[in-house]
Design a protein around this motif. Sequence first.
Motif, PDB file in Angstrom:
ATOM      1  N   LEU A  70       0.848  -1.176   0.000  1.00 14.72           N
ATOM      2  CA  LEU A  70       0.000   0.000   0.000  1.00 14.72           C
ATOM      3  C   LEU A  70       0.888   1.232   0.000  1.00 14.72           C
ATOM      4  O   LEU A  70       1.726   1.401   0.889  1.00 14.72           O
ATOM      5  CB  LEU A  70      -0.911   0.007   1.232  1.00 14.72           C
ATOM      6  CG  LEU A  70      -1.847   1.207   1.376  1.00 14.72           C
ATOM      7  CD1 LEU A  70      -2.863   1.215   0.236  1.00 14.72           C
ATOM      8  CD2 LEU A  70      -2.567   1.166   2.716  1.00 14.72           C
ATOM      9  N   SER A  71       0.728   2.084  -0.992  1.00 15.77           N
ATOM     10  CA  SER A  71       1.547   3.281  -1.103  1.00 15.77           C
ATOM     11  C   SER A  71       1.174   4.282  -0.019  1.00 15.77           C
ATOM     12  O   SER A  71      -0.010   4.468   0.306  1.00 15.77           O
ATOM     13  CB  SER A  71       1.383   3.913  -2.486  1.00 15.77           C
ATOM     14  OG  SER A  71       2.089   5.133  -2.567  1.00 15.77           O
ATOM     15  N   THR A 109       0.160   9.648   7.425  1.00 20.50           N
ATOM     16  CA  THR A 109      -1.202   9.252   7.776  1.00 20.50           C
ATOM     17  C   THR A 109      -2.236  10.150   7.090  1.00 20.50           C
ATOM     18  O   THR A 109      -3.310   9.675   6.683  1.00 20.50           O
ATOM     19  CB  THR A 109      -1.390   9.319   9.297  1.00 20.50           C
ATOM     20  OG1 THR A 109      -0.975  10.607   9.780  1.00 20.50           O
ATOM     21  CG2 THR A 109      -0.572   8.245   9.989  1.00 20.50           C
ATOM     22  N   SER A 110      -1.932  11.429   6.946  1.00 27.13           N
ATOM     23  CA  SER A 110      -2.877  12.327   6.287  1.00 27.13           C
ATOM     24  C   SER A 110      -3.054  11.980   4.819  1.00 27.13           C
ATOM     25  O   SER A 110      -4.182  11.993   4.296  1.00 27.13           O
ATOM     26  CB  SER A 110      -2.405  13.773   6.434  1.00 27.13           C
ATOM     27  OG  SER A 110      -2.312  14.146   7.796  1.00 27.13           O
ATOM     28  N   MET A 111      -1.966  11.645   4.137  1.00 25.40           N
ATOM     29  CA  MET A 111      -2.066  11.280   2.723  1.00 25.40           C
ATOM     30  C   MET A 111      -2.836   9.986   2.531  1.00 25.40           C
ATOM     31  O   MET A 111      -3.628   9.842   1.594  1.00 25.40           O
ATOM     32  CB  MET A 111      -0.666  11.176   2.120  1.00 25.40           C
ATOM     33  CG  MET A 111       0.048  12.512   1.996  1.00 25.40           C
ATOM     34  SD  MET A 111       1.662  12.362   1.186  1.00 25.40           S
ATOM     35  CE  MET A 111       2.180  14.080   1.197  1.00 25.40           C
ATOM     36  N   ALA A 115      -6.571   9.355   0.754  1.00 24.63           N
ATOM     37  CA  ALA A 115      -6.743   8.370  -0.310  1.00 24.63           C
ATOM     38  C   ALA A 115      -7.885   7.412  -0.032  1.00 24.63           C
ATOM     39  O   ALA A 115      -8.137   6.509  -0.841  1.00 24.63           O
ATOM     40  CB  ALA A 115      -5.445   7.584  -0.509  1.00 24.63           C
ATOM     41  N   GLY A 116      -8.575   7.558   1.096  1.00 22.52           N
ATOM     42  CA  GLY A 116      -9.721   6.717   1.393  1.00 22.52           C
ATOM     43  C   GLY A 116      -9.456   5.583   2.348  1.00 22.52           C
ATOM     44  O   GLY A 116     -10.361   4.761   2.593  1.00 22.52           O
ATOM     45  N   HIS A 117      -8.259   5.488   2.920  1.00 21.83           N
ATOM     46  CA  HIS A 117      -7.935   4.422   3.856  1.00 21.83           C
ATOM     47  C   HIS A 117      -8.108   4.917   5.294  1.00 21.83           C
ATOM     48  O   HIS A 117      -7.926   6.106   5.581  1.00 21.83           O
ATOM     49  CB  HIS A 117      -6.503   3.937   3.650  1.00 21.83           C
ATOM     50  CG  HIS A 117      -6.215   3.500   2.251  1.00 21.83           C
ATOM     51  ND1 HIS A 117      -6.708   2.333   1.708  1.00 21.83           N
ATOM     52  CD2 HIS A 117      -5.484   4.091   1.255  1.00 21.83           C
ATOM     53  CE1 HIS A 117      -6.293   2.202   0.456  1.00 21.83           C
ATOM     54  NE2 HIS A 117      -5.553   3.261   0.165  1.00 21.83           N
ATOM     55  N   ARG A 118      -8.432   3.991   6.181  1.00 24.53           N
ATOM     56  CA  ARG A 118      -8.562   4.345   7.592  1.00 24.53           C
ATOM     57  C   ARG A 118      -7.171   4.434   8.219  1.00 24.53           C
ATOM     58  O   ARG A 118      -6.440   3.454   8.266  1.00 24.53           O
ATOM     59  CB  ARG A 118      -9.406   3.318   8.334  1.00 24.53           C
ATOM     60  CG  ARG A 118      -9.649   3.693   9.802  1.00 24.53           C
ATOM     61  CD  ARG A 118     -10.354   2.594  10.573  1.00 24.53           C
ATOM     62  NE  ARG A 118     -10.536   2.982  11.975  1.00 24.53           N
ATOM     63  CZ  ARG A 118     -10.937   2.159  12.939  1.00 24.53           C
ATOM     64  NH1 ARG A 118     -11.201   0.878  12.636  1.00 24.53           N
ATOM     65  NH2 ARG A 118     -11.074   2.597  14.183  1.00 24.53           N
ATOM     66  N   ALA A 119      -6.794   5.607   8.686  1.00 17.92           N
ATOM     67  CA  ALA A 119      -5.498   5.851   9.298  1.00 17.92           C
ATOM     68  C   ALA A 119      -5.709   6.379  10.706  1.00 17.92           C
ATOM     69  O   ALA A 119      -6.530   7.287  10.918  1.00 17.92           O
ATOM     70  CB  ALA A 119      -4.678   6.847   8.479  1.00 17.92           C
ATOM     71  N   ASP A 142      -7.659  19.171   7.387  1.00 14.89           N
ATOM     72  CA  ASP A 142      -8.870  18.620   6.778  1.00 14.89           C
ATOM     73  C   ASP A 142      -8.752  17.141   6.471  1.00 14.89           C
ATOM     74  O   ASP A 142      -9.711  16.528   5.988  1.00 14.89           O
ATOM     75  CB  ASP A 142      -9.181  19.380   5.487  1.00 14.89           C
ATOM     76  CG  ASP A 142      -8.036  19.304   4.479  1.00 14.89           C
ATOM     77  OD1 ASP A 142      -6.882  19.067   4.915  1.00 14.89           O
ATOM     78  OD2 ASP A 142      -8.279  19.507   3.274  1.00 14.89           O
ATOM     79  N   ALA A 143      -7.602  16.527   6.731  1.00 13.30           N
ATOM     80  CA  ALA A 143      -7.423  15.102   6.455  1.00 13.30           C
ATOM     81  C   ALA A 143      -8.214  14.280   7.472  1.00 13.30           C
ATOM     82  O   ALA A 143      -8.161  14.560   8.676  1.00 13.30           O
ATOM     83  CB  ALA A 143      -5.949  14.720   6.506  1.00 13.30           C
ATOM     84  N   PRO A 144      -8.962  13.246   7.044  1.00 10.81           N
ATOM     85  CA  PRO A 144      -9.791  12.446   7.974  1.00 10.81           C
ATOM     86  C   PRO A 144      -8.982  11.432   8.776  1.00 10.81           C
ATOM     87  O   PRO A 144      -9.244  10.223   8.747  1.00 10.81           O
ATOM     88  CB  PRO A 144     -10.779  11.767   7.039  1.00 10.81           C
ATOM     89  CG  PRO A 144     -10.038  11.618   5.755  1.00 10.81           C
ATOM     90  CD  PRO A 144      -9.149  12.830   5.644  1.00 10.81           C
ATOM     91  N   VAL A 145      -7.973  11.918   9.514  1.00  6.58           N
ATOM     92  CA  VAL A 145      -7.160  11.045  10.361  1.00  6.58           C
ATOM     93  C   VAL A 145      -7.823  10.932  11.728  1.00  6.58           C
ATOM     94  O   VAL A 145      -8.279  11.940  12.297  1.00  6.58           O
ATOM     95  CB  VAL A 145      -5.723  11.592  10.498  1.00  6.58           C
ATOM     96  CG1 VAL A 145      -4.894  10.715  11.427  1.00  6.58           C
ATOM     97  CG2 VAL A 145      -5.064  11.684   9.132  1.00  6.58           C
ATOM     98  N   GLN A 146      -7.883   9.716  12.257  1.00  2.00           N
ATOM     99  CA  GLN A 146      -8.467   9.492  13.570  1.00  2.00           C
ATOM    100  C   GLN A 146      -7.374   9.619  14.631  1.00  2.00           C
ATOM    101  O   GLN A 146      -6.361   8.922  14.577  1.00  2.00           O
ATOM    102  CB  GLN A 146      -9.116   8.107  13.635  1.00  2.00           C
ATOM    103  CG  GLN A 146     -10.273   7.961  12.657  1.00  2.00           C
ATOM    104  CD  GLN A 146     -10.883   6.569  12.695  1.00  2.00           C
ATOM    105  OE1 GLN A 146     -10.248   5.609  13.105  1.00  2.00           O
ATOM    106  NE2 GLN A 146     -12.138   6.468  12.253  1.00  2.00           N
TER     107      GLN A 146
END
Length: 493
Positions: A70-71, A109-111, A115-119, A142-146
Motif C-alpha cells: 500500500l503506497s 497518515t494524512s495522505m 486516499a480513502g484508507h482508515r489511518a 482537513d485530512a480524515p485522520v483518527q
Amino acid sequence: MAKSTLSFVCQNCGAAYNRWQGKCDSCGEWNTLAEEDTTGSVPVSIRSKRKGRTFALESLSGKTQDAPRLSSGMAELDRVTGGGFVRGSVLLVGGDPGIGKSTLLTQATSMMARAGHRAVYISGEEAVAQVRLRAERLGLADAPVQLASETSVEDIVSTLSEGAVPRLIVIDSIQTMWTDTVESAPGTVTQVRASAQALIRFAKKTGATIILVGHVTKDGQIAGPRVVEHMVDAVLSFEGEGSQQFRILRSAKNRFGATDEIGVFEMTGLGLREVTNPSELFLSERELGSPGTAVFAGIEGTRPVLVELQALVAPTSLGTPRRAVVGWDPSRLSMVLAVLEAHCGVKLSGHDVYLNVAGGLRIQEPAADLAAAAALVSSLVNAPLPTDAVYFGEISLSGAIRPVAQTPARLKEALKLGFGRAILPESVRGESGGDAGLVLNSVGNLTTLVAEIAARGTPRGGRNPSSGDQDGSGRAESAGKNATPARFRRDNG
C-alpha cells in the motif's frame, strides 16, 4: 498466589541479573540496571499448562504471491520501505528528538486518509490538541485522520478492533505504552517488550500496518531492548543535522525490501518536502576552486548521489596529531592515510587531518576512498582539483585502485549535473556504458594520482615549490618536498 520475583534488568540491552551491579556485563554500560518485577512478564494464558492445539503443516511447493503493498503517498518513504507498506507489517522508526519523526508520520497518515484508507494516529506523549496544532501548521487539518491520546495497550487494541480494520496505525511512542500483563513502570525494558509484542500480534492477526516510534540514546541507537528490533519487520532511522534543512530516512533492517536505500527530505515551514534529486541539494553550496575538496560519485541503494568531500591538512603543534572525520568511517580514513604514507611518500605524521562530508550525509561504501585521498593530497599541497571532475574507486592496502559496482549509473548522474570528467579505476573503463560526453581518466595505482596532484601544488605563500624559493624559515622548501616527493621526480622524470 505466585511469589513475587524481582530482578535487575539493564535498560540499554535488556539483560537480567539476580542482584544489582554498577556495570552491565552484556553491553558494558554503567548505571543502567533497574529493579523490576518479572512475575507477570508472561501472560497467564501462556503460563498455563494446557495442552497445545495442533496446526496444519504445508509443503514448500505451491503458489506464492507477492505481498500486496500500500503506497503511503510519499515516494521517498515508499522507496525506503521497498515500494510501500506490506499488510500486517510492523515498522520501528527512530531518530533524535526534534528531527521530524512526528511530522513525517503525520504527513504519511494524512495522505493515506485522503486516499480513502482508515489511518489512526495514537500519541502517548502529546494531547490531541497538540497534534491538531501540528496538522494545522502543515495544512493537513482537513485530512480524515483518527486521533487519540492513550497509553494503555489493551484499550488501544480493543478500540482498533471495532469497525473496519485500519490500514495504518502510528504509535508515538512505544516507550510510553504500558500493558496490564507486567508490573513494571512504562518505559522499562519489560514494558516495552510486552507492549510491542501485543501490538505485533494485533498487526499479524488483522493485517494492519503499525509504525512504532522509538526514542534514541545519546549515541544514536534506538533505546530499549534490542529484542524489539528483532521482533519488528523493518527498522528505519530518521537522521539529520540541526544546522541543515534536509533529513535522511535510512533503513537498517527490512524484511520486505533492501536495506541500503535512503529517502531524502527537506524540512520547510510547511513540513517535509521530498527531494527527488539529492545531488543538486548536496552540491548547491559548493565552493569552486578551493583546495581540499573533491566530488564523490556514490551509490545509495539504487540511487546515484554526488556529494562533496572536504579535507583540511594542517601542521600540528601536538605530540599526537588529530584525526577527525564527520560522515565517514574513521577506520577507513586511517587506512587511506597509512597507504598514502607507505606507498606514496606523503608524510602526514606531523599534520592534523580533518575530513568532512558536506551536507551531513553519511557515506558507508568504500568507493569513497579515491575521492578522500584526492581531497587530502589537494589540501596538503595546496592544489585545487578540477571543478568538473568526479572521483570514485576503492583503495587496496597495496595502493592499487580496485573497481566498484554500478559505474554506469555514477557516470550518468555526473553527466546529468554537468561534470566533464571522471577519475575512476582502470579496470572498469571498458565496462562503463553511457559515458558519452565524459572524459574518463583511469587510474591503476594511487601513486599516479598523487603525483599528478602534487605536480600542481604550490606553497601557502603562493610561490612555486619547484623554484626553490624560501621565505627565511624553510617552509617553502618543506612544502616543495611535500608537494613533489623525490620518488615521483625520479620515477616520472
